[in-house]
Motif scaffolding. Structure first.
Motif, PDB file in Angstrom:
ATOM      1  N   GLU A   2      27.036  -2.339 -40.078  1.00 39.49           N
ATOM      2  CA  GLU A   2      26.838  -0.966 -40.549  1.00 39.49           C
ATOM      3  C   GLU A   2      26.434  -0.034 -39.414  1.00 39.49           C
ATOM      4  OE1 GLU A   2      24.324  -1.451 -44.035  1.00 39.49           O
ATOM      5  OE2 GLU A   2      26.021  -2.633 -44.811  1.00 39.49           O
ATOM      6  N   ALA A   3      25.511  -0.531 -38.567  1.00 43.45           N
ATOM      7  CA  ALA A   3      25.069   0.294 -37.427  1.00 43.45           C
ATOM      8  C   ALA A   3      26.237   0.576 -36.474  1.00 43.45           C
ATOM      9  CB  ALA A   3      23.935  -0.402 -36.689  1.00 43.45           C
ATOM     10  N   LEU A   4      27.128  -0.388 -36.353  1.00 38.93           N
ATOM     11  CA  LEU A   4      28.275  -0.241 -35.448  1.00 38.93           C
ATOM     12  C   LEU A   4      29.167   0.940 -35.839  1.00 38.93           C
ATOM     13  CD1 LEU A   4      30.112  -1.305 -33.161  1.00 38.93           C
ATOM     14  CD2 LEU A   4      31.056  -2.953 -34.788  1.00 38.93           C
ATOM     15  N   GLU A   5      29.235   1.225 -37.135  1.00 33.31           N
ATOM     16  CA  GLU A   5      30.112   2.323 -37.585  1.00 33.31           C
ATOM     17  C   GLU A   5      29.764   3.650 -36.932  1.00 33.31           C
ATOM     18  OE1 GLU A   5      30.553   2.485 -41.863  1.00 33.31           O
ATOM     19  OE2 GLU A   5      30.944   0.315 -41.883  1.00 33.31           O
ATOM     20  N   SER A   6      28.469   3.855 -36.644  1.00 36.64           N
ATOM     21  CA  SER A   6      28.121   5.142 -36.033  1.00 36.64           C
ATOM     22  C   SER A   6      27.872   5.026 -34.528  1.00 36.64           C
ATOM     23  CB  SER A   6      26.913   5.757 -36.737  1.00 36.64           C
ATOM     24  OG  SER A   6      25.897   4.795 -36.837  1.00 36.64           O
ATOM     25  N   PHE A   7      28.268   3.905 -33.942  1.00 40.38           N
ATOM     26  CA  PHE A   7      28.147   3.716 -32.499  1.00 40.38           C
ATOM     27  C   PHE A   7      29.030   4.738 -31.768  1.00 40.38           C
ATOM     28  CE2 PHE A   7      30.415   1.660 -28.896  1.00 40.38           C
ATOM     29  CZ  PHE A   7      29.363   1.611 -28.003  1.00 40.38           C
ATOM     30  N   GLU A   8      28.472   5.384 -30.745  1.00 40.47           N
ATOM     31  CA  GLU A   8      29.234   6.363 -29.972  1.00 40.47           C
ATOM     32  C   GLU A   8      29.847   5.730 -28.727  1.00 40.47           C
ATOM     33  OE1 GLU A   8      30.288   9.727 -29.909  1.00 40.47           O
ATOM     34  OE2 GLU A   8      29.875   9.500 -32.059  1.00 40.47           O
ATOM     35  N   ALA A   9      31.139   5.521 -28.760  1.00 43.95           N
ATOM     36  CA  ALA A   9      31.820   5.020 -27.562  1.00 43.95           C
ATOM     37  C   ALA A   9      31.934   6.162 -26.562  1.00 43.95           C
ATOM     38  CB  ALA A   9      33.199   4.514 -27.925  1.00 43.95           C
ATOM     39  N   ARG A  10      32.045   5.805 -25.270  1.00 43.43           N
ATOM     40  CA  ARG A  10      32.230   6.843 -24.248  1.00 43.43           C
ATOM     41  C   ARG A  10      33.592   6.652 -23.603  1.00 43.43           C
ATOM     42  NH1 ARG A  10      27.693   5.173 -20.286  1.00 43.43           N
ATOM     43  NH2 ARG A  10      25.834   5.098 -21.589  1.00 43.43           N
ATOM     44  N   LEU A  63      29.994  -6.358 -29.372  1.00 42.77           N
ATOM     45  CA  LEU A  63      29.568  -5.300 -30.299  1.00 42.77           C
ATOM     46  C   LEU A  63      28.963  -5.847 -31.577  1.00 42.77           C
ATOM     47  CD1 LEU A  63      32.534  -2.744 -30.014  1.00 42.77           C
ATOM     48  CD2 LEU A  63      30.191  -2.462 -29.154  1.00 42.77           C
ATOM     49  N   GLU A  64      29.568  -6.913 -32.116  1.00 44.07           N
ATOM     50  CA  GLU A  64      29.146  -7.387 -33.437  1.00 44.07           C
ATOM     51  C   GLU A  64      28.018  -8.420 -33.386  1.00 44.07           C
ATOM     52  OE1 GLU A  64      32.121  -7.818 -32.027  1.00 44.07           O
ATOM     53  OE2 GLU A  64      33.145  -9.638 -32.657  1.00 44.07           O
ATOM     54  N   PHE A  65      27.552  -8.780 -32.181  1.00 43.81           N
ATOM     55  CA  PHE A  65      26.447  -9.736 -32.076  1.00 43.81           C
ATOM     56  C   PHE A  65      25.107  -8.999 -32.068  1.00 43.81           C
ATOM     57  CE2 PHE A  65      28.705 -13.295 -29.392  1.00 43.81           C
ATOM     58  CZ  PHE A  65      29.691 -13.385 -30.352  1.00 43.81           C
ATOM     59  N   GLY A  66      24.058  -9.714 -32.493  1.00 43.93           N
ATOM     60  CA  GLY A  66      22.699  -9.218 -32.279  1.00 43.93           C
ATOM     61  C   GLY A  66      22.184  -8.274 -33.347  1.00 43.93           C
ATOM     62  N   ASP A  67      21.102  -7.598 -33.001  1.00 45.36           N
ATOM     63  CA  ASP A  67      20.400  -6.766 -33.987  1.00 45.36           C
ATOM     64  C   ASP A  67      20.965  -5.346 -34.012  1.00 45.36           C
ATOM     65  OD1 ASP A  67      19.150  -6.446 -31.275  1.00 45.36           O
ATOM     66  OD2 ASP A  67      18.090  -4.873 -32.385  1.00 45.36           O
ATOM     67  N   PRO A  68      20.811  -4.670 -35.152  1.00 45.88           N
ATOM     68  CA  PRO A  68      21.383  -3.317 -35.284  1.00 45.88           C
ATOM     69  C   PRO A  68      20.766  -2.291 -34.322  1.00 45.88           C
ATOM     70  CG  PRO A  68      20.121  -3.930 -37.258  1.00 45.88           C
ATOM     71  CD  PRO A  68      20.213  -5.146 -36.424  1.00 45.88           C
ATOM     72  N   GLY A  69      19.524  -2.581 -33.852  1.00 45.52           N
ATOM     73  CA  GLY A  69      18.848  -1.625 -32.961  1.00 45.52           C
ATOM     74  C   GLY A  69      19.456  -1.556 -31.565  1.00 45.52           C
ATOM     75  N   LYS A  70      20.323  -2.512 -31.232  1.00 47.40           N
ATOM     76  CA  LYS A  70      20.830  -2.565 -29.849  1.00 47.40           C
ATOM     77  C   LYS A  70      21.679  -1.357 -29.467  1.00 47.40           C
ATOM     78  CE  LYS A  70      25.156  -4.996 -30.409  1.00 47.40           C
ATOM     79  NZ  LYS A  70      25.945  -6.085 -29.903  1.00 47.40           N
ATOM     80  N   PHE A  71      22.308  -0.720 -30.469  1.00 47.82           N
ATOM     81  CA  PHE A  71      23.166   0.426 -30.141  1.00 47.82           C
ATOM     82  C   PHE A  71      22.340   1.592 -29.595  1.00 47.82           C
ATOM     83  CE2 PHE A  71      25.500  -1.952 -33.468  1.00 47.82           C
ATOM     84  CZ  PHE A  71      26.522  -2.399 -32.651  1.00 47.82           C
ATOM     85  N   GLU A  72      21.129   1.713 -30.145  1.00 44.14           N
ATOM     86  CA  GLU A  72      20.232   2.745 -29.655  1.00 44.14           C
ATOM     87  C   GLU A  72      19.852   2.442 -28.193  1.00 44.14           C
ATOM     88  OE1 GLU A  72      18.789   6.252 -30.074  1.00 44.14           O
ATOM     89  OE2 GLU A  72      19.844   5.277 -31.749  1.00 44.14           O
TER      90      GLU A  72
END
Ligand code: A3P
Length: 290
Positions: A24-32, A83-92
């Protein structure tokens, strides 16, 4: 195996590596636009190409000492690459990294965040012939405690052909990526072409991601990425999983396990799903699977 997996949008994933919250968190991940993304079905040689991509980014960064130091610190943690491994906080945590991020994924292209195409991030898509992938995946599933294991090769083969393995069907995966084959921001490459001419492949990758690289730097990347070098180094790069990850690194190892009936079944499946596609042609089934 059921207790080790969960289903997300119809595909199985291992609970010890992935979670619905991270999806779910990945959906709003901002790629550069300068991200270096690698997409590949499991066991296609992802860790090999990741090492090459990481080395290319490091060599490119040599001109920027601060960013390089920052990157070294992050590499030690190393929890963010897939991208899909680990905890949702990693994107931040990876939002503001001051260097080109090397990211990887085994996900279907439809499950990737929309910011990748919106922000014109480039993707290197890696594929490998289905027979060697199946054999590699079988050995890996049984050696790796984080994945469901299989009692016999026959049991694994059936699950693989039906797509009842973690990360789903190889064939669906290839069909979905094939739909993007004319996308200028996606470069398609195969395990086999890299095995046969690594320097050519690495040069194409360098151009695609616009790294500036001297011949010397390229040669250093090549030396570090041989199977032997990576295998010898595997304990420090991949811990206890090192020796499971670097198994044979060869083409045609499928011949050690496939029965004639399985061979024919794979043939039929390939004909039905991929033989007519451009990506199917690129993996050169006739050359590597006969
Ligand atoms: P085998 O199991 O056939 O040996 P992934 O990284 O996607 O999990 O893929 C693993 C496969 O890539 C394994 O295949 C592994 O041996 C192979 N591999 C890893 N490093 C390699 C290298 N430097 N050269 C060739 N193959 C490599």
């Amino acid at each position: 195996p059921e207790e080790n997996v969960f289903s997300y949008k119809g595909v199985l994933y291992p609970v010890l590596l992935c979670s619905p919250a991270t999806f779910e968190a990945l959906e709003s991940f901002e790629a550069r636009s300068d991200d270096v993304l690698l997409a590949g079905y499991p066991k296609s040689g992802n860790n090999w190409i990741l090492q090459i991509l990481n080395d290319l980014v490091t060599a490119d960064l040599k001109k920027n000492k601060e960013a390089l130091e920052e990157r070294m610190k992050h590499e030690e943690k190393g929890d963010y690459t897939f991208l899909e491994f680990g905890d949702p906080g990693k994107f931040e945590r990876i939002k503001k990294l001051p260097f080109r991020r090397v990211l990887a994924t085994h996900l279907l292209p439809g499950c990737l965040p929309t910011s990748i195409s919106k922000n014109n991030a480039k993707i290197l898509m890696l594929s490998r012939n289905p027979k060697d992938v199946a054999v590699s995946y079988f050995h890996f599933s049984n050696g790796m405690p984080l994945l469901p294991s299989f009692k016999t090769w026959d049991e694994f083969f059936n699950a693989f052909v039906c797509g009842e393995v973690v990360w789903g069907s190889y064939f669906d995966y290839m069909i979905e990526w094939n739909k993007r084959i004319n996308n200028k921001n996606i470069m398609f490459i195969t395990y086999e072409e890299l095995k046969e001419n690594l320097i050519l492949g690495v040069k194409k990758i360098t151009e695609f991601f616009e790294f500036s690289m001297t011949e010397e730097e390229l040669q250093a990347v090549m030396d570090r990425s041989s199977f032997q070098a990576m295998n010898e180094n595997s304990h420090s790069t991949h811990g206890t999983f090192g020796n499971i990850l670097f198994r044979k690194g060869a083409i045609s190892d499928w011949k050690t396990l496939f029965t004639e009936a399985q061979n024919q079944e794979m043939e039929r499946k390939f004909e039905e799903c991929l033989a007519e596609t451009k990506l199917g042609a690129k993996i050169m089934y006739k050359k590597y699977c006969k």
